[in-house]
Design an enzyme around this catalytic site. Structure first.
Site, PDB file in Angstrom:
ATOM      1  N   TYR A 139     -16.460   2.964   8.648  1.00  0.00           N
ATOM      2  CA  TYR A 139     -15.638   3.970   9.330  1.00  0.00           C
ATOM      3  C   TYR A 139     -14.729   4.616   8.300  1.00  0.00           C
ATOM      4  O   TYR A 139     -13.784   4.005   7.812  1.00  0.00           O
ATOM      5  CB  TYR A 139     -14.839   3.270  10.434  1.00  0.00           C
ATOM      6  CG  TYR A 139     -13.957   4.184  11.242  1.00  0.00           C
ATOM      7  CD1 TYR A 139     -14.521   5.098  12.142  1.00  0.00           C
ATOM      8  CD2 TYR A 139     -12.580   4.140  11.125  1.00  0.00           C
ATOM      9  CE1 TYR A 139     -13.718   5.942  12.888  1.00  0.00           C
ATOM     10  CE2 TYR A 139     -11.765   4.982  11.867  1.00  0.00           C
ATOM     11  CZ  TYR A 139     -12.338   5.886  12.750  1.00  0.00           C
ATOM     12  OH  TYR A 139     -11.541   6.727  13.491  1.00  0.00           O
ATOM     13  N   GLU A 427      -4.589   0.222  10.085  1.00  0.00           N
ATOM     14  CA  GLU A 427      -4.601   0.628  11.503  1.00  0.00           C
ATOM     15  C   GLU A 427      -3.234   1.169  11.927  1.00  0.00           C
ATOM     16  O   GLU A 427      -2.763   0.897  13.027  1.00  0.00           O
ATOM     17  CB  GLU A 427      -5.017  -0.538  12.418  1.00  0.00           C
ATOM     18  CG  GLU A 427      -6.276  -1.278  12.011  1.00  0.00           C
ATOM     19  CD  GLU A 427      -7.473  -0.361  11.779  1.00  0.00           C
ATOM     20  OE1 GLU A 427      -7.466   0.758  12.316  1.00  0.00           O
ATOM     21  OE2 GLU A 427      -8.397  -0.753  11.053  1.00  0.00           O
ATOM     22  N   ASP A 429       0.416   2.272   9.670  1.00  0.00           N
ATOM     23  CA  ASP A 429       1.523   1.601   8.990  1.00  0.00           C
ATOM     24  C   ASP A 429       2.596   1.235  10.019  1.00  0.00           C
ATOM     25  O   ASP A 429       2.975   2.068  10.852  1.00  0.00           O
ATOM     26  CB  ASP A 429       2.093   2.562   7.938  1.00  0.00           C
ATOM     27  CG  ASP A 429       3.203   1.922   7.122  1.00  0.00           C
ATOM     28  OD1 ASP A 429       2.937   1.638   5.947  1.00  0.00           O
ATOM     29  OD2 ASP A 429       4.309   1.703   7.663  1.00  0.00           O
TER      30      ASP A 429
END
Lengths: 682, 682
Positions: A139, A427, A429
């Protein structure tokens, strides 16, 4: 061989514990069936040479990468051989193995995003291949120059209506995709986040595109793409994973490769709007939602090791038995470890509920209903920050509680920490997510208090604490102090934590023009603490149902312990937020502030003391095997010192009595020193 | 090549800064002469292939150990070649290299302890050999089963009066010496901490003995001794150092080998008392005293990297120049980084003063005067805990401030963190040292307040804060609030921090029977914060003298900045302790507690904003070369992204387009997946 003192201490600790770990395991694993799968698979893996961990500390990154590939291949052989279900395979890969694999991201990011956002046509073509790992995916979102600020990503996907293709392009060095797990050497395909440019030049911002990265013939990189590994990570974390970079030089993919379940481009190049602005973030929301339960299990591992070692380690003054005290009996030790143990229970159980809620939202999303999206975004953002921040702290607390030996790789916590550490920044910060939590809180505050256009009954779980700000509601009507019970009643902590959140959000709204510099962090923490506190009350209530009512005695003990754990969690959450709670004058009591704080702290101490004899039983309740923990100090039988000794015997430096470096480096130094000291010979 | 945006941003930041880094370097390094040595040696090392760091991330532990030996050998070659003084050699080995070496402990522990505690006879024999590294030493204290509780060490040294020898023996597995730096493969000799047993069987507790460990002929281990390396450390820290274990099987050494400057055994076996109970801990006190300055330099490295990257990294909304904002301008970023920058300055300057004070104490100790020992013990214990705890936090703050890239090994902070982490547990576990700080504080409290047998004027620097508890003194006479000035006056923070310490020690004394579980940690922190705060006032005052009065403009700026740094340090120290400060009702202001806390937080923000344009100048003030920092993100020229890209090109995984593991592991997985998906071919 006679049992060592360490082992005798562990036996005694188990004897003293009154809980049945098997019952706890059923609770924590979510049922007998899952637990049995877990035990069966863990036993298989721990006895299979492919999953041996003994040489891990001595391998280079390339060796660790190859070992990870070998484990992956073996996992699918075992799946086929034993007929594991998809759930069981997921359990093995994502949970029991406990080591990051290049393939992890296929299941966590690539697969869900194609499944939830691919067009029916693309899914038809790919679904079987993806499910069966016939292609290996990654991804590609983060870029060298942009991470959290997704809207500023530079990679472009320009639609060419004449050929009905998108042209994926990296216009700058900083637009190189970066950090992408499995991209470096493994993945054959990927989903690329790129700014969609329409034929007229209009920039529609980031969208997702399916791209083949490597040939299925020979695994060579596809034309126009440059791919590599981004190099080693800090503190040795994530070493087996080939986080990679990629640059695209006008790479074309057909129109169907746009993941267009929610937003699409017509053959002519017209944009079809997504029904909800946050839809394309659902993939990241899914990952965040899984981070609550995984954070809980991560704390569980570290704290099991630390509590076991603190049980068998004796140091300091001597007790009636003539032996030094077990260090777990020292307040400064149990005060650090038991609240972390409680958090592990809370996050695991809370995380399971969150996963169910996420599935429910996804089902409604598939039906076009986006009503739960904003709430899920706020909840998962807040919990992601809270759980990952706390879990990293708890791991280091566990490691440090073991004194000097905690710094040995054989202690086992260091590698858990190293692999978990990036959770604070990936995912989303944590500092950036805090802003989003605050934004959602202020929006809810505005609707409820300023605009008064939303009734209290409509408050979502993530904003329920705001009811304390509305006059006339039950919670706000009585004077605050008179409502509060003892610190031994969880309700006291819940109420304070909710009121802290409410007061801080109100205060933040008042100073919206210029908040202080740490306001986002403190307000977000207050909001998340309030949410978790309320959920803990629910969890405690739900325990009975989950376990069934058959064995009343065990159930009562479990309930008591869960409640105590919850109380410790809540009380220490209050203590953590004490400065703001005191600032808001929220601490109950009548004899001056110092005494009120002391009351709270003494309550924490008492609850810890109550739980202390159950600590080993509670950690056994996680059901870890020695293979899973891979820790000399956290051995189930407590035989820490002998195991630490045994482990050193495989250190490569110990294979020769005189080190290779002696003749070349050490001897010349000694000769020089003797000469300067006026000694003729060594 | 055109300068990148990153580089342009760095140039502009330097232009905006009004301080002269060269002047700051003189201040921080303690004079022109040391600074010139530093620059000369750093330049030598950075251009010598032996000290190349580019392959470090890819080496195994054995390779790192050999590299460390090679560097050590080379260092002494350079010393001989360039005629370095002992001070310059120390600078190179212990400071500029910035990597732990097996030999480090020779200079830090072995050499000082023999020098300060060896008998004249032993020193006569060894001094030249030790100074010139004709023997390589280590310091064997910690055991497998005992660390901080030195009095419970199990190794024995039994005096045999017939042969006038000591017999060193390890009676149990847990008595194995453990963690000893350089013991595993390098050291030829060591000082062993062992319980002295007199001929009558009387156990005199731990004393120090000089023991040969390896033959000077061939480096083989001496008869009766078992030696090995204890294996890899957590998070890859201290990898090049052969921390080792040793077991002694009735190993005999002559009587002169007891380090008997202060406590001795006569030939007949009679014990001669030491003049002061804490004398044998002087060695550890020395190490602790050096940890203040080294902690400061450690923070300095991490924070320089983080501030440089935050200066060139742009992310988020766009400014007037059409570019995204530099992330250092975000409050949540500078609020984390600038106080750490201030702490680096404070700890470096404070540490230099402490080293002078330690030397003075040592001189008086040599003359039999032990009057400064207790004060030095309390001060070094408290500061060791404070500085190491804070430095570890600050390093992680620096790493995390860099977002996802902070987790790259190339960011450079991870390896500093990994090597620094054990500082929290070595040389006295921080949690145990806290107890000693509290004990010393309570003793001083008792003498001053309870017994009233010690006049206020006799308070030592480490207990000066207690004067606030004595009626009639100037500080206690006026009402507290009316004395307090603005938050922009450092005195305000100092006064509050001292009063917090006084109030908390008094409160602790009141609850001596049952303190709460975290009381030791909070009281010790309050005491150390008060000490450091008072020292900061001194440091600011001393800055003029250290730099000389020649360049008024620079001096004034430096003074202002140092004062601002100090103020930030003090203010954030107050904020850190806010819960206890509020508990004790110590926060000044009149408009309700929330506003008072907000005033303080806004003052922190304002001071940070004042310093912000000077941040790059202040970090340049440390004078680090790129070789010293070894960080892609912390490059002096700011060219972070290009350097990150360049570094990845040496990653071994990138040497082949198709990974070795493809045929064996990846291809079979893909074939299996295609088969299950009903596809005939890849």
């Amino acid at each position: 061989m006679a049992p060592t003192q360490n082992m005798a201490d562990m036996v005694r600790a188990r004897d003293r514990s009154s809980v049945d770990p098997a019952r706890l395991q059923v609770l924590l694993w979510g049922g007998e069936e899952v637990l049995q799968s877990k035990q069966r698979i863990a036993s298989l893996l721990s006895n299979d040479p492919a999953f041996d961990k003994s040489q891990k500390p001595y391998l280079t990154r390339i060796e660790l990468y190859h070992r990870a590939l070998a484990m992956t291949k073996r996992l699918y052989e075992l799946k086929d051989q034993h007929g594991w279900s998809e759930e069981e395979t997921h359990l093995a890969v994502h949970h029991l193995l406990g080591e990051p694999l290049p393939m992890t991201l296929h299941g966590v990011a690539f697969e869900p995003v194609v499944r939830s956002q691919g067009s029916p046509e693309l899914k038809q073509e790919l679904e079987e291949l993806i499910t069966n790992r016939g292609i290996l995916g990654c991804y590609l979102q983060t870029e060298l120059g942009h991470g959290t600020n997704v809207s500023a990503l530079e990679t472009t996907a320009t639609y060419l209506s004449d050929t009905q293709e998108f042209e994926i392009h990296s216009p700058t060095l900083t637009s190189s995709k970066w950090w992408v797990g499995a991209l470096g050497k493994t993945a054959t395909h990927g989903v690329v986040q790129a700014r969609l440019i329409l034929p007229g030049g209009q920039d529609m911002g980031p969208h997702l595109f399916f791209v083949q990265l490597r040939s299925l013939e020979d695994h060579r990189v596809m034309p126009g793409i440059t791919i590599g590994d981004i190099g080693p990570k800090a503190v040795g974390g994530y070493a087996p994973v080939d986080n990679g970079y990629a640059r695209f030089d006008h790479v074309r993919v057909p129109r169907k490769c746009m993941l267009s379940a929610f937003a699409a481009v017509t053959p002519e190049g017209k944009y079809v709007q997504p029904p909800h602005a946050k839809l394309s973030y659902a993939g990241m929301m899914y990952i965040r939602s899984t981070m609550v339960i995984s954070g809980g299990w991560t704390i569980a591992k570290g704290i099991t090791i630390a509590i076991r070692y603190a049980t068998v380690r004796r140091q300091g003054g001597k007790g009636a038995d003539g032996l030094e005290h077990q260090v777990l009996t020292y307040p400064s030790l149990y005060y650090r470890l038991l609240p972390a143990l409680a958090r592990a229970y809370v996050f695991i159980l809370l995380g399971r509920n969150l996963s169910s809620a996420f599935s429910a939202m996804l089902a409604r999303l598939a039906a076009g209903d986006t009503s739960l999206l904003a709430e899920m975004h706020a909840t998962t953002s807040g919990l992601k920050v809270l759980v990952t921040s706390v879990a990293i702290e708890d791991l280091e607390t566990a490691r440090r509680s073991m004194g000097g030996h905690g710094f040995s790789a054989f202690a086992g916590v260091g590698s858990i920490y190293a692999d978990y550490l990036p959770a604070a920044t990936y995912e989303g910060d944590n500092y950036v997510l805090d802003q989003q939590v605050v934004r959602a809180a202020l929006k809810a505050y505005d609707a409820l208090v300023v605009q008064e256009n939303r009734p209290v009954v409509d408050l979502t779980p993530s904003t329920a604490y705001l009811r304390h700000l509305v006059a006339g509601t039950q919670d706000a009507s009585a004077s605050f102090s008179s409502q509060l019970g003892s610190w031994y009643d969880p309700k006291t902590s819940v109420s304070i934590l909710e009121r802290r959140a409410a007061a801080m959000v109100a205060d933040r709204a008042q100073h919206a023009k210029e908040p202080d510099a740490s306001s986002d962090q403190r307000v977000a923490r207050a909001v998340s603490d309030a949410f978790v506190a309320a959920q803990v009350e629910e969890l405690v209530r739900g325990t009975d149902n989950i376990l069934g009512g058959r064995e009343a005695t065990v159930l009562k003990k479990l309930y008591l312990l869960a409640s105590c754990s919850g109380a410790v969690h809540l009380l220490t959450a209050v203590e953590h937020g004490l400065s703001d709670i005191l600032s808001c004058d929220l601490l109950p009591g009548h004899e001056g502030r110092a005494n009120r704080a002391r009351d709270l702290r003494m309550a924490v101490k008492r609850v810890c003391e109550d739980i202390l004899p159950e600590a080993i039983g509670l950690t056994d309740g996680f059901g870890f095997t020695d293979w899973e923990l891979d820790s000399a100090l956290g051995r189930h039988d407590g035989n820490a010192y002998e195991e630490l000794w045994n482990k050193t015997q495989s250190e490569p430096l110990n294979m020769a009595e005189v080190t290779e470096g002696y003749e070349e480096y050490i001897k010349p130094l000694l000769v020089r020193g003797h000469r300067l000291a006026g000694r003729s010979k060594l």
